[in-house]
Each structure stands twice: as C-alpha cells, then as structure tokens.
Motif scaffolding. Structure first.
Motif, mmCIF file in Angstrom:
data_model
loop_
_atom_site.group_PDB
_atom_site.id
_atom_site.type_symbol
_atom_site.label_atom_id
_atom_site.label_comp_id
_atom_site.label_asym_id
_atom_site.label_seq_id
_atom_site.Cartn_x
_atom_site.Cartn_y
_atom_site.Cartn_z
ATOM 1 N N PHE A 83 0.746 -1.101 -0.144
ATOM 2 C CA PHE A 83 0.041 -0.043 -0.014
ATOM 3 C C PHE A 83 0.839 1.073 -0.290
ATOM 4 O O PHE A 83 0.747 2.317 -0.768
ATOM 5 N N GLY A 86 2.734 1.679 -3.437
ATOM 6 C CA GLY A 86 1.809 2.049 -4.193
ATOM 7 C C GLY A 86 1.134 3.519 -4.090
ATOM 8 O O GLY A 86 1.190 4.218 -5.241
ATOM 9 N N VAL A 89 3.826 6.107 -5.311
ATOM 10 C CA VAL A 89 3.970 6.293 -6.801
ATOM 11 C C VAL A 89 2.761 6.924 -7.401
ATOM 12 O O VAL A 89 2.837 7.901 -8.298
ATOM 13 N N PHE A 90 1.713 6.613 -6.873
ATOM 14 C CA PHE A 90 0.466 7.219 -7.204
ATOM 15 C C PHE A 90 0.571 8.846 -6.996
ATOM 16 O O PHE A 90 -0.091 9.429 -7.746
ATOM 17 N N LEU A 93 2.309 10.217 -9.472
ATOM 18 C CA LEU A 93 1.390 10.357 -10.612
ATOM 19 C C LEU A 93 0.524 11.510 -10.917
ATOM 20 O O LEU A 93 0.124 11.937 -11.808
ATOM 21 N N PHE A 148 -5.616 6.751 -21.981
ATOM 22 C CA PHE A 148 -4.402 5.723 -21.648
ATOM 23 C C PHE A 148 -3.211 5.677 -22.540
ATOM 24 O O PHE A 148 -3.495 5.558 -23.634
ATOM 25 N N LYS A 155 -3.078 6.742 -16.925
ATOM 26 C CA LYS A 155 -4.582 6.949 -17.523
ATOM 27 C C LYS A 155 -5.305 7.817 -16.438
ATOM 28 O O LYS A 155 -4.956 7.968 -15.587
ATOM 29 N N PHE B 305 -10.346 4.273 -9.066
ATOM 30 C CA PHE B 305 -9.158 5.006 -8.768
ATOM 31 C C PHE B 305 -8.803 6.011 -9.779
ATOM 32 O O PHE B 305 -8.280 7.111 -9.680
ATOM 33 N N ALA B 314 -8.810 7.851 -2.972
ATOM 34 C CA ALA B 314 -8.283 6.772 -3.443
ATOM 35 C C ALA B 314 -7.397 6.064 -2.509
ATOM 36 O O ALA B 314 -7.186 4.870 -2.274
ATOM 37 N N MET B 315 -6.717 6.913 -1.637
ATOM 38 C CA MET B 315 -5.727 6.471 -0.723
ATOM 39 C C MET B 315 -6.464 5.499 0.338
ATOM 40 O O MET B 315 -6.143 4.651 0.669
ATOM 41 N N PHE B 317 -9.259 4.099 0.262
ATOM 42 C CA PHE B 317 -9.855 3.046 -0.325
ATOM 43 C C PHE B 317 -8.935 2.050 -0.462
ATOM 44 O O PHE B 317 -9.019 0.721 -0.398
ATOM 45 N N SER B 318 -7.895 2.311 -1.066
ATOM 46 C CA SER B 318 -6.627 1.308 -1.465
ATOM 47 C C SER B 318 -6.243 0.856 0.028
ATOM 48 O O SER B 318 -6.225 -0.467 0.095
ATOM 49 N N PHE B 319 -6.003 1.618 0.860
ATOM 50 C CA PHE B 319 -5.543 1.089 2.303
ATOM 51 C C PHE B 319 -6.756 -0.081 2.780
ATOM 52 O O PHE B 319 -6.176 -1.282 3.003
ATOM 53 N N PHE B 369 -2.162 -6.388 -6.806
ATOM 54 C CA PHE B 369 -1.687 -5.621 -8.013
ATOM 55 C C PHE B 369 -2.686 -4.587 -8.101
ATOM 56 O O PHE B 369 -2.367 -3.351 -8.298
ATOM 57 N N THR B 372 -3.184 -2.083 -5.295
ATOM 58 C CA THR B 372 -2.034 -1.078 -5.146
ATOM 59 C C THR B 372 -2.099 0.129 -6.037
ATOM 60 O O THR B 372 -2.357 0.116 -7.358
ATOM 61 N N LEU B 373 -2.256 1.318 -5.735
ATOM 62 C CA LEU B 373 -2.780 2.576 -6.322
ATOM 63 C C LEU B 373 -1.924 2.764 -7.481
ATOM 64 O O LEU B 373 -2.306 3.025 -8.659
ATOM 65 N N GLY B 374 -0.540 2.718 -7.439
ATOM 66 C CA GLY B 374 0.121 3.009 -8.399
ATOM 67 C C GLY B 374 0.160 2.350 -9.701
ATOM 68 O O GLY B 374 0.351 2.479 -10.767
ATOM 69 N N LEU B 375 0.065 1.022 -9.326
ATOM 70 C CA LEU B 375 -0.059 -0.066 -10.460
ATOM 71 C C LEU B 375 -1.591 -0.167 -11.248
ATOM 72 O O LEU B 375 -1.714 -0.295 -12.277
ATOM 73 N N ASP B 376 -2.724 0.248 -10.318
ATOM 74 C CA ASP B 376 -3.954 0.216 -10.882
ATOM 75 C C ASP B 376 -4.181 1.283 -11.724
ATOM 76 O O ASP B 376 -5.046 0.924 -12.690
ATOM 77 N N VAL B 377 -3.255 2.288 -11.821
ATOM 78 C CA VAL B 377 -3.649 3.452 -12.658
ATOM 79 C C VAL B 377 -3.350 2.818 -14.211
ATOM 80 O O VAL B 377 -3.962 2.954 -15.102
ATOM 81 N N HIS B 378 -2.024 2.065 -14.194
ATOM 82 C CA HIS B 378 -2.059 1.358 -15.632
ATOM 83 C C HIS B 378 -2.817 -0.018 -15.833
ATOM 84 O O HIS B 378 -3.283 0.088 -17.003
#
Lengths: 337, 541, 268, 101
Positions: A83, A86, A89-90, A93, A148, A155, B305, B314-315, B317-319, B369, B372-378
């Motif tokens: 968490f 992530g 990174v978020f 972003l 995206f 995205k 997200f 977003a943070m 809910f990710s948590f 995966f 996890t916020l940073g990955l979910d964006v992709h």
C-alpha cells in the motif's frame, strides 16, 4: 520485451514506467513466492499423505494459534508495504510539476482531440517532446472516456462537465499507443491513437509545420472578440465586467462575501454559468455560454485569459463538482504553494 | 457391498410426480433442483456469448460481428453470468439444498418465500431474455452513466428491470438463510458445531441482504433518469456521473463476495472430506468468512481510482482494500495446513478443490496488483482486470460450484456419475481455463483495454491462445451435462454416505426424505469428527 | 455434530397441543413467531439500505447545491408536509393499537384500528396527490418541461391563513417576511439546472415512499380481512405484527424525509 | 408467548412525544442556527425514529437477535453514507457545506 516474437511487456517510455514496473515486479515476486509455497505444499501433502487404505483418517490437528497469528500478521505487514509503495507512486502520478508543458485533450465519441498551446490541433495523434514534463487536461463532450498511455503507465477518465488531468515525462522517442479504456459505445475500440515522442529539436520543427491558426491563446483572443466578451471585460477595469488582466491565481471576493481562487475551474464555470459566482461590485448581467461554446473553444478562451496573467503559475483544474463551489483537490492546492 | 444398496422407496423426488407438485412445492430440495436447472440454462446462454466474444477476438480486426453486436455480446455475457448465474449459483442450488439438512432442520424458515424467490428469479430472467431477444443492450454489465442514461439507444430499461427483479430473489434467499441459521438449528447444533459451509452462507446472506437493495435503488434512479427524464446522473442536467459508480460498486463489489464466499464454504467441506481430517483452525476459517463479508463493504472505490475520485479518497480505499487480502490469505493457509497429515484421495470433487486452490490463489494475488494505487492506474480497465476477476469468479466460484455439485450429486439424486469422465472434465476445465485466462494477464499489462472489439496486431498471438483455451474450457463444461444426465438412470446407487463424509446431511438417506430426517437429530459432537465416524462403522454398524 | 447423532422424537419439545397456525417445520409457536420477527427485521434492514442509496445521493447533491436545495425546498408547502407528518404519526399510533388489540384477543377492535390506519394512509396519499398536482401545475416535475421561476410564491398549495392558524404561526410569519427579500446566490439558469436535481430526488424519494404506503395498504386489506375472519388470537397474531412493523418503518422513512425535503433552510 | 402487551397510555405518550418533536423540528427550522440547523433536524428525526422503533415496533421487548439486526442495518447505512463522504467530502476539502464544516 518479446519472447519468440510475442510482445509480453510494454515499452518503458516515460519516467513513471520504471517506478510502476519496479512496483509490479515487487508484487509479482511476493505473489509468486506465496503461490509457489502454497502450490508446492499442497502437491507435496497430496503425495506424501495420500490415503493408503480404506477407513484411514487424518491426524486430529485442530489448529495452532501461533501459526494462525503468524500467517495473519505477515500478510498484513506485506500488504502495508504494498500500500505504502503504491500510494507514493500514485501521489507522484497525480502531482504535475509546475513547469509542465500544458496540453488539452477532449474525448468525444469516438476520437481524441488534442490542442497544443501553440495552436496545433490533432485528432487521435499527439506529438510531444522527450525529456519534458507534459500535463494533459482532459474533458469529455459526451460520455465517459479514459485516456490511456500504456507506454507511459498512466491513464485518467474523461468526465463530461469536469476537468481531470494526468501528466508524464516521456523519455524515449518513438510512437506509442493511445487507448480509450472506459467503455463509451459502439466504436469504443476505434478510439485509439498514437502518441509520438520527438526529440525536443524535432518537436520544435514539428511545431513550426502546423499552427496555421496561431496559438491556442491567440485563437482564444479572437473568440474573446467574436463573442463580444471584450466589450465588457475592459483591461482598464472600467467595463461592465471585471478586468481579466492578472487575475489568474489571485483570490477575488464574491458578492456574498466569500473568496474564490481564480483557476481554470472558476473560469470555466464563469463562462458556462456566468452568474454562479459574481465578483463583488459587478452586476449579474453576463449571459451564460452553456451550449454556445464547445469544449475546444472553452479551453481556448481560458488559455487567452491565462495569457493575460503572465506572472501566474498554471492554476490546477478542478476535479470537483461541475458548477458548484467545490474546487481543487486539497493536495493539488497545497502543492502549488 | 454396493450390490446391497438401493434407492429408498420414499424420498423427496417421489413425493408427487405432477408438474404441479413441483411448481407449488415448498420443499427446499425441489426448489434447489429447479434452481439448478434454471441457472444451468442461463450458464449456457451466457457461455454462448463468451464463445462469440472469443471468436471475434481471434483476429485483431473486428471481422466476425459488427462492433454493436460485439458490445451486446459482452454486455449480455456479463449480465447473465453475474446476475443470473454466479450470484444464485452456489447459494440457491447447493445452499438451498444443503443448509437445512446440515443444521438438522426440516426446511428453511420460510418455505413459501423460498419458492417465491425462485419465481422472482424466473420473472427477472424472462425480462432480461426478452431484452436480449428484442435487440440486446450494449452498456456493459456495469451500466455506467451517462452512457446508459443518455448515450445508448438499446434496451437498457428492460434489462435493468430484469436485474432489479432478480435482486429480490437474492435478497429473499439471503433473508431465509439468516433466519434459518439463527432459528432452525437442531438441538445441540451450536454455532461452533456448524459446518463451515453454513458459516460461509451466513456471511454471504449478510452481503445479499445489505448490498442488493443499494443496486436496486441505483437501478431505480437510472430508470427514472432514462424513462422519465429526471436529472440525477447526467452532467448535462447538473448530475454527477461518478455518483452512479459509487452506488453501483457499493453493491457490485460486495457482490463478488456473494459469488466467492459460498465457494470458500464448499472448499472447506471438500478439503476436509477428502483428507479425512478436521479443518485446521475452524474458528479462524469461520470468522474469516464474516470478515470478508464486512470488509467487502468498505473497499468499493478501488474500482474508481482513475474515475475522478479525490486523491485522498483513493488512498483511503486502497488501504481498506488490502484488508480483504488478510482473511483470504488466512483461508488459503488453513486449507493447506488441513492437508498436512491427512488421508488424502483424489476423487473428482477433490480434483476440483485442488484446481480451485491454484486458481483462487492466482486470482487473489493478482488482486493485490489492482489494489495497489500506482499499479492500478496502469492496469485499470485492461485485460489484466478481466483475467483477475475471471480467475476469482470462474477459477474460484465455478470450480468450487462444480466440485460441490459433484460432491453432493449422489446426495441429490442417489446415484453416482462416471468417475472417469468427471476426472477428464475436471482436468479439461483446469487446463482450458489457464490457457484461456493466463495470457490475458500478459496482454493486459501490455495495455489491451477491455471491451475492445478490435485491437492492435501485435496482441494477436496472446488472444489466439486465449480463444483456443476457451474451446477446451467450453468442452470441459459440456461434458458434465452428459454424464450427469446419464447418471440419473444408469449411475451406480450411491448409498447414504459414499464419500465417508462427516456432515449431518450424509447421515440421512440419499436422496433424502421430504422432511430430511426421520427424526429430528440431536447433535453432541464437533464437526468433521472422522474418528467417531470410523469407530461407528467398525463397532456400531 | 457428525456421528453419534441420537435420534429423538421431533415433537418431544412441543408439550402443548398444536396451534392450527403452526407450520410443520417449526417446533413451537414461539420459534415460528421469533423467526417471523427476525425475518421481517432483516427485510426492513434491506429497506433501510434501499432508501440509504437515495439518502447518499441526496447528501452528495445537498453538499454541492445547497442554495438550490434551500430554494427549492421553500417552494414546498410546509402546511401539507406538516399535516402529512402528523397524519402518518397518527396512523402509526392506530397501527400500534391494532397490534395491541390482536394481542389481547379483541377482534372487532383490531379490525377497526386497521381500517382507521388505512384511512389515515389514504389521507396521506390524497395530500400527496394535491402536492404532486401543484408541482405539475408549476412545471416542477423534472424532465423536459421542468421550469424553475425564481421568486415565486413560497407555498403555492397552502394558503398562508392556514399556516397562520397552525401551531407555528410566529416562526412562519417571520419566514414569510424574509421571503422575497432574500438575495439569491444563484441566478435563474443555475437554479433551473440544480433545482431540477432537487426535484428529481424529491419525486424519487416521495414516490417510492408513497409506493411503499400503497403496498402497505394492500397488505393491510388482506390482514383486515383475515382479522375479520377471526384468524388471529393471542397465540397467533404474527401477520398483524408484521404489517405493523412494515407500516412503522414507512413512517420512519417519512420522519426523515420531512426535514430533508421540506426544511432545508426555512429561516431566511 | 403472546409477546409483551404495552399499555395504551404508553402508546399515547409516544404519540404525543412524536407530535411535539415534529412541532419542535419545524420550529427549529425557522431559527437561524447556521450550520447546526441540519444537525438539529437530524437529531430530532433520529430521536423520533428511535421512539418508533423502540416502542411502536416493540424492539425494547424483542430478542437480542432482533436488536442486533436493527443495529446491523444502521451500521451499514453509516458505512454507506460515511464512505461517500470520504470522497465527496475530500473533493470539497476546503469548502465544506455549512452543515458539515
């Protein structure tokens, strides 16, 4: 990356790509470890403790509290690491740097329209320079879309009535996919395009090639006259509307005494719903332009107004309600300072 | 010994043979059988759409059907599979059939409401099938606004009404289970003597009862917006399209647990029975079901997200999303530990259980995966997501459902199916499933968005693999229909307890009497007590 | 649980003679009644969440469009709204009395109280019809004919004399005086857009509430008929009690709808 | 067996209390309490609802299970509304509506 000619991993074309992929490989490794551990034990137990005769039963083991706690706590800790990583990174972003170059994108069934501040307009194609942060402000003319850039690992949804934004810094020159990832109707899969990353010098050359209509701000200035905005919004401040000179990034007082920061969201609202928030000392007489200005012309107008405030850093767009008093996200506002 | 077994003269299937005796029955077992037939029909209709989708995606160009038809295919696939197959599957068939005998009751608390829920399900299904035949619907099963409210000109409202109606079937089933489990247990059947299957269904019922009304009201708002021109979600009328997503996922994320929680309950029964061993850490497994059900309600916005929610939200809910991972992991570890020092055998249900553990592990871990916020964006809205939730729903829920169906088939019909063909089918399903969906993780991370009718050329190889695997998977699902039907007439007589299982439902004859037991049982033992079972066989019987 | 299942006589626990209303799968009337009560409450919990979705939507738009909500809410008639609140609370009382009569074996009283409850329910719905008709007249029904004219009369359906005669006269007069002088922070176009959201929610919420009342009256017709036929006694009155729980729930929904819809901002 | 029979006087008292509270909520709406108007209205409504649930709906005399059921419903309603505010409240982080700030 390809195996036997089959692509299995997308190109890393932005600064984020490495961050996101590192996170990906971390979680992949953790997952692979646990998946294998479970798979190996399950298969081993299946062979080792295979039933040998009728009526055989297993050992009576009801449980083990310390084991239970162990495998509750360890996943919790690992999950918290995921968490935290992530989220950081978020956060990155979502925070465009102040010096980012600004591009507007409008989603429409079924195409992406991009506008450069210098005036170039592109459809389903986007040219950007390498090594330069680029901020894209996105809106939609009809339904939800999502812009995206797989090679940039980012995205964001395009939402009608709101601005959203994303940013990236492309590194490797080349051509990459643009996809729409939010289902938007019949030709959703046709709403794809190409982003071309150019060396900065080449980008300058490309810029010279287009631009027949002048910059976005110039187009906005022309609209400003055509829509007769200029008859009231005099620079002197003596007009029937407030002067727009040097207002972006400033805070103005409204009729009801509340304060509002002049940013893209406020400008957008004031054009579309002119009487929502009237600056103190002025009459509510400006007509609304809802339905009269397209999303593209709207950003041109906003860009024109922003060009009247040369000192202001770019104001962040709103992600709040379409026309209500909510404005920028808190972290966005905080970072500007 | 098998020669001596015969089907008992009196059992629930013989309690009246007329159509009327079925349509007006209050017997939970007959209702379960009718549910079984109904959802099987729905499963194969939904499956046909999947065939169409995979056929189209074999080539990158959209050359098999038009884009509109393709969009209707995946929408109908999603709507039918989610609302008319997965959600009713295990609760309405296995749960309905087994909860009363498992707790030693004669029936559910409200038999008439149980029958009503079946009729409601049928009415909802008919609405949806009508919408499908008369032109289909193309919004995706998520019905996101404003496309569903103003953009689409297909049968959104009839489909939505079908889902609305079917939702009440789900609510009534859940309501019935809750009251039954609380109030109908046999003497001595304390909470900690309940089979884990019942615990899982209790947790599922909570989700059904608490979540479903929210999707119902969301559908009402969508319908008044579309039908009467009210402005609720349409940005052109001041509404917020993202509000719909919040309301939609408040139900639809917990709905995933309506599908998977009963599957986890079935798994506990299968693993215990085929390793002849009590489930490791009974109370942890029981409470993890409840934990999943409750946590399921506080994580919904991880579907949003990149949908314009605030960074702060977003943070949060990710948590919260990671909280669901813990009880799921606990369950996996406990099942593994159950196998330790067991007496394991690999009849068909156990093959499905093993398949489940592999696929559910992958499905669950890929969920990390996406949380996890940073990955979910992709990864958001790519095939990675499609693969992830198919691993959970098909690899998890359907594998478990099939395992459970094979496990309790002798109880339901009194006869055994072909062990050989059922093992073939289980292996085909497992292999076919992995060939179908594993490539989708890869193509998803490459960036292929979901719901695409055509796609870039370089992604074709992976898509062809996927389509090829789907063929194997499809055949694996058709095979059971044949040998199950065959078994009804020619199958070996099973006897009351063919597996040597410990549950109360195996203590009565197969098929059971209408009232399940000759006499109300009194329970004086913990669940999964195989020592006693063996002792009883040796000395008492 | 498994094996040493001792079989006992299934009817061993029910000492008393069987009541005719006892279903075969229950052991005792107490078990049957408790199952029904819990089942009904579980159903009401789904209803809470059902209206909860609407309240969530209401909350979001009230945050966004507070001024429009305040403005639109002032166009509702406090008289009719207040009257309906009183009528519905009254019907809850009569319903409670109906259940009590059933509990105490008073057949005629049960029927009478039920009929009275239905009449009060019908009065409520009648008032709702008057209010809806008023909304139609003023083009306040969302959709393509929706028309919001600002500065209109605060309560078109309710003569102010009636308000003045009511129990809240002083406060009402104060509000009436303030009406019309209020400086609006919203212009006509914006109000047109955002009041429509308010009325969309108003009609969805009150419409669904009214639908619940119609269903409730339908249920009560059956229950009244059963009561008339003497199906209930002090051992078996579950249907009356279930209908009562449902009716009280509908009342509670209105208890929240009334301040949320009618009293957004009355003090200006 | 026949359940708790409440005295008529109790029902009348509850009814009167509900009517008075209705009057009070209307009265309070006409006083400018700023941001507290909403809060006051909701507290009164919640109190009224509690009276109905507790006495008219006999939860006071009901089993623990029934009480638990009621509490569960309210708890999940709170989750629904509360987590909606996590998003919608934080979007408007700087400008909360009067009744929330």
């Amino acid at each position: 990356m390809k195996i036997f000619g089959i692509p299995i991993f997308p190109e890393q074309a932005s600064t984020f790509a490495k961050d996101v992929d590192a996170l990906y490989f971390f979680i992949f490794a953790v997952s692979a470890f646990f998946a294998l551990a479970v798979a190996v034990s399950v298969i081993y137990f299946g062979i080792r403790y295979h039933k040998t005769h009728d009526g055989e039963i297993g050992a009576r083991i009801e449980g083990n509290l310390s084991l239970e706690l162990l495998w509750s706590v360890i996943p919790t800790v690992i999950a918290m690491v995921m968490f935290g990583w992530g989220a950081s990174v978020f956060y990155h972003l979502r925070r465009p740097p102040a010096e980012a170059m600004h591009i507007y994108a409008v989603g429409k069934q079924w195409m992406w329209k991009f506008q450069h501040l210098e005036g170039q307009r592109e459809i389903n194609e986007l040219h950007i320079p390498a090594g330069q942060p680029v901020k894209v402000t996105i809106s939609s003319e009809d339904v939800l879309h999502s812009l995206f850039f797989p090679a940039f690992r980012t995205k964001i949804d395009a939402i009608p009535g709101r601005y959203t934004e994303l940013w990236f810094e492309a590194q490797t020159p080349g051509s990459y996919h643009i996809f729409c990832t939010e289902y938007c109707g019949t030709n959703h899969s046709g709403m794809i395009g190409t982003v071309t990353v150019l060396e900065p010098a080449q980008y300058q050359v490309w810029l010279q090639g287009g631009g027949v209509e002048g910059t976005l701000a110039q187009r906005g200035a022309k609209l400003f006259n055509d829509l007769t905005c200029s008859t009231c919004h005099l620079d002197s401040g003596q007009g029937r509307g407030p002067s727009l000179k040097n207002i972006v990034g400033k805070t103005v007082e409204l009729q009801n005494g509340s304060l509002v920061m002049v940013d893209e969201a406020y400008l957008r609202e004031s054009i579309l719903n002119s009487q929502a928030k009237i600056v103190k000392g002025f009459q509510p007489m400006m007509p609304t332009f809802q339905g009269l200005v397209s999303e593209e012309n709207l950003v041109a107008l906003i860009e024109h107004v922003k060009s009247l405030s040369p000192d202001a850093t770019t104001a962040a767009p709103a992600t709040g309600a379409p026309s209500a008093a909510v404005s920028t996200q808190k972290p966005a506002a905080a970072e500007k300072k | 010994m098998l020669d001596k077994l015969k089907i008992p003269d009196h059992h629930y299937l013989h309690d009246g043979h007329s159509l009327r005796s079925w349509l007006l029955t209050k017997d939970h077992k007959r209702i379960a059988i009718m549910y079984l037939m109904s959802i099987s029909v729905m499963f194969f209709i939904g499956g046909l759409f999947a065939v169409g989708i995979r056929f189209e995606l074999a080539t990158p160009q959209g050359d098999f059907v038009t884009a509109d038809t393709y969009n209707k295919f995946f929408t109908m696939h999603g709507v039918i599979m989610v609302f008319f197959f997965l959600i009713p599957s295990i609760p309405a068939v296995l749960g309905n059939f087994l909860i009363p005998p498992m707790i030693g009751a004669k029936d559910l608390a409200f038999p008439r409401i149980n029958l009503l829920s079946l009729y409601i399900y049928w009415i909802g299904g008919i609405f949806t099938l009508y919408a499908m035949i008369s032109g289909g619907v193309d919004t995706g099963w998520t019905f996101y606004t404003p496309y569903s409210a103003t953009g689409s000109n297909t049968n959104v409202v009839p489909t939505a009404i079908g889902i609305f109606i079917a939702g009440f079937s789900s609510i009534l089933t859940g309501l019935n289970f809750i009251v039954t489990i609380h109030r109908m247990r046999a003497p001595g059947m304390t909470w900690f003597r309940l089979p884990l299957f019942v615990w899982a269904h209790y947790a599922t019922s909570l989700v059904q009862v608490l979540g479903t009304p929210v999707i119902a009201i969301t559908i009402v708002m969508l319908a008044v917006e579309r039908g009467l021109g009210f402005g609720i979600f349409d940005p052109a009328r001041g509404g917020d399209p993202v509000l719909f997503q919040h309301l939609f996922w408040f139900y639809s994320h917990p709905a995933v647990y309506i599908m998977i929680l009963p599957a986890l309950g079935v798994m506990s029964e299968l693993i215990s029975t085929f390793s002849r061993k009590t489930v490791f850490g009974y109370s942890f497994v029981a409470f993890s079901s409840l934990a999943i059900a409750v946590f399921g309600f506080i994580v919904w916005a991880h579907h949003m997200f990149v949908a314009g929610i605030s960074t702060y939200a977003a943070m949060v809910f990710s948590f919260l999303s990671f909280s669901v991972a813990i009880p799921s992991a606990v369950k996996m570890f406990n099942w593994t530990a159950t196998l330790y020092k067991g007496a394991i055998s690999f009849e068909t249900p156990m093959l499905y259980a093993y398949g489940f553990m592999g696929l559910f592990a992958i499905g669950g871990l890929t969920g990390l995966f996406l949380a996890t916020l940073g990955l979910d964006v992709h990864m958001h809205d790519t095939y990675f997501v499609v693969a992830h939730f198919h691993y959970i729903m098909v690899g998890g829920a359907i594998m478990s459902y099939m395992g459970g169906l094979h496990f309790w088939w002798p109880k339901m019909t009194g006869r055994m199916y072909s062990e050989f063909f059922s093992r073939v089918s289980a292996i085909m399903v497992f292999v076919g499933f992995n060939i179908t969906f594993f490539p989708q993780f890869v193509v998803g991370y490459l960036g292929m968005p979901r719901r695409y009718h055509s796609y870039p050329d370089e992604m074709q190889v992976l898509n062809v693999m996927s389509s090829a695997g789907a063929t194997v998977l499809g055949l694996g699902y058709v095979l059971p229909v044949i040998y199950f039907l065959w078994s009804l007439k020619y199958g070996q007589v099973a006897g009351p307890n063919p597996w040597g299982a410990s549950g109360l439902e195996w203590q009565t004859q197969s098929p059971p009497l209408t009232e399940n037991f000759l006499k109300v049982p009194i329970v004086d033992r913990e669940p999964y007590d195989y020592e006693h079972l063996v002792a009883k066989e040796k000395h008492l019987v | 649980m498994s094996n040493a299942v001792v079989h006992a006589d299934g009817h061993g626990h029910a000492h008393a003679t069987h009541h005719s209303a006892l279903q075969h799968h229950f052991d005792t009337m107490a078990q049957q009644k408790e199952a029904a009560v819990v089942g009904m409450w579980v159903f009401l919990v789904t209803e809470i969440l059902f209206f909860g979705g609407l309240f969530a939507a209401y909350m979001v738009y009230r945050i966004w469009y507070f001024d429009a909500f305040a403005e639109a809410s002032r166009s509702l008639s406090l008289f009719w709204g207040g009257l309906n609140t009183a009528v519905l609370i009254g019907s809850s009382l009569t319903m409670a009395m109906a259940v009590r009569s059933a509990q105490t074996n008073k057949r005629t009283a049960t029927v009478n109280w039920l009929v009275l409850t239905m009449i009060l329910g019908a009065v409520f719905l009648g008032v709702k019809v008057i209010e809806y008709a008023d909304k139609f007249e003023h083009h306040h029904v969302p959709g393509y004919n929706f028309q919001w004219a600002s500065h209109e009369a605060p309560a078109a359906g309710a003569p102010s004399t009636l308000l003045g005669a009511g129990e809240h006269a002083p406060a009402t007069e104060g509000a009436a005086a303030a009406e019309g002088h209020r400086e609006l922070s919203l212009n006509a176009d914006q109000l047109q857009l955002t009041t429509q959201i308010y009325f969309s929610l108003y009609f969805t919420m009150t419409g669904l509430h009214a639908l619940h009342m119609i269903v409730g009256i339908g249920i009560m017709l059956v229950i009244t008929w059963m009561a008339w036929k003497g199906k209930f006694d002090d051992q078996y009155y579950t249907p009356v009690e279930m209908a009562g729980l449902y009716w009280h729930f509908v009342d509670i929904v209105w208890i929240f709808l009334f301040p949320l819809l009618y009293l957004v901002e009355r003090h200006v | 067996m026949s359940g708790h029979v409440s005295p008529i006087s109790l029902y009348i008292t509850i009814f009167m209390a509900l009517m008075v509270l209705t009057g009070l909520t209307v009265f309070a709406a006409f006083i400018d309490l700023g941001q507290f108007n909403f809060l006051v209205a909701m507290i009164i409504a919640a109190f009224k609802a509690a009276l109905v649930i507790w006495y008219f709906m006999h939860v006071k005399y009901a089993s623990k299970l029934t009480k638990l059921t009621v509490a569960t419903g309210l708890f999940f309603l709170a989750i629904l509304l509360g987590l909606f505010l996590v998003d919608y409240g934080s979007k408007a982080f700087t400008q909360l509506p009067p009744f929330l700030s």
